[in-house]
Design a protein around this motif. Structure first.
Motif, mmCIF file in Angstrom:
data_model
loop_
_atom_site.group_PDB
_atom_site.id
_atom_site.type_symbol
_atom_site.label_atom_id
_atom_site.label_comp_id
_atom_site.label_asym_id
_atom_site.label_seq_id
_atom_site.Cartn_x
_atom_site.Cartn_y
_atom_site.Cartn_z
ATOM 1 N N SER A 160 1.124 -1.478 0.008
ATOM 2 C CA SER A 160 -0.310 0.295 0.218
ATOM 3 C C SER A 160 0.922 1.098 0.309
ATOM 4 O O SER A 160 0.432 2.263 -0.207
ATOM 5 N N ARG A 176 -5.222 -0.405 -7.608
ATOM 6 C CA ARG A 176 -4.966 0.083 -5.811
ATOM 7 C C ARG A 176 -6.718 -0.918 -5.792
ATOM 8 O O ARG A 176 -7.227 -1.649 -5.194
ATOM 9 N N ARG A 177 -7.185 -0.754 -6.850
ATOM 10 C CA ARG A 177 -8.878 -1.664 -7.081
ATOM 11 C C ARG A 177 -8.259 -2.795 -7.228
ATOM 12 O O ARG A 177 -9.336 -3.972 -6.476
ATOM 13 N N GLU A 180 -7.311 -3.493 -3.780
ATOM 14 C CA GLU A 180 -8.070 -3.832 -2.614
ATOM 15 C C GLU A 180 -8.872 -5.400 -2.593
ATOM 16 O O GLU A 180 -9.214 -5.383 -1.670
ATOM 17 N N GLU A 184 -9.177 -7.855 -0.184
ATOM 18 C CA GLU A 184 -10.971 -7.870 0.822
ATOM 19 C C GLU A 184 -11.126 -10.064 0.767
ATOM 20 O O GLU A 184 -11.734 -10.192 1.570
#
Length: 245
Positions: A160, A176-177, A180, A184
């Protein structure tokens, strides 16, 4: 030390330095050679973590950098390059490793590490900044598999921060998407979360040694390519087939 504190206070409080005071800073900058590295480090970090980290350019304008950051003087001699560096500092949170990495990346990994050691930074900060500098301009991938591989190489705890650093000069929205989504879903990006261990391979008949690590690496690569394969039964069967070859 007050010579450096003038610039640090200007950055923290957002005030301009009187021209006569700037002239005094230039004439006395050499006296900073008698100040300990530890005290210079403290002032530098406070400046970088201030609301105006871009004021670090004043160190170069007044000749202070020639004493406290001589390694950066050459790269800062280019006004456009120096301004780009200063602007990037404002684009990340006031975390010292992030801002140190943006300040030092023109030096490269080894020289950045050498500078931080000279200023007596702790080992954790040195290692973190070194790794951020290493990955400053490296591609992180465009597909989920490529991003997983990059995250595996960098480490989840630092990925990050690498995105924050790279986000100062390019659009990292897509990466970044993907990252994530990987986080997740808890997808495997480390041997620690691989659903098979060296002991499992030894139980299959392998002798302890490098071959065990090599086979784990092959299985890990398969999981990075397709996270659905991080299943103990599947990996045991894959290991058996590889051992039968």
């Amino acid at each position: 030390l007050r010579i450096l504190r003038v610039v640090r206070f200007s950055a923290q409080l957002g005030f301009l330095i009187d021209p006569a005071t700037e002239d005094a800073l230039r004439s006395l900058a050499g006296d900073l050679a008698y100040v300990s590295a530890e005290r210079i480090q403290v002032e530098l970090v406070k400046l970088l973590r201030s609301d105006h980290p871009d004021y670090i350019l004043r160190l170069f304008d007044t000749g202070i950098a020639e004493v406290v950051l001589p390694e950066l003087v050459e790269s800062a001699a280019d006004p456009a390059r120096a301004q780009s560096m200063a602007d990037s500092l404002k684009k990340v949170p006031p975390e010292r490793s992030l801002r140190l990495a943006l300040l030092l990346h023109p030096l490269g990994e080894k020289q950045s590490q050498k500078l931080l050691r000279r200023l007596k930074f702790d080992n954790h900060t040195i290692d973190t900044v070194r790794r951020l500098v290493r990955w400053y301009g490296q591609p992180l991938g465009e597909t989920p598999a490529q991003v997983r591989r990059s995250a595996a190489a960098i480490g989840a705890e630092l990925f990050s921060q690498v995105l924050q650093v790279q986000g100062t000069y390019r659009d990292v929205t897509d990466v970044r998407r993907i990252w994530e989504e990987i986080a997740e879903k808890g997808q495997c990006i480390s041997l620690k979360t691989l659903c098979i261990t060296g002991n499992d391979l030894i139980a299959l008949g392998m002798r302890p040694g490098r071959a065990v690590g090599a086979l784990l690496g092959e299985l890990f690569e398969e999981v990075l390519e397709d996270p659905e394969h991080n299943d103990r039964e599947y990996l045991i069967e894959r290991a058996k087939r590889k051992l039968e070859r």
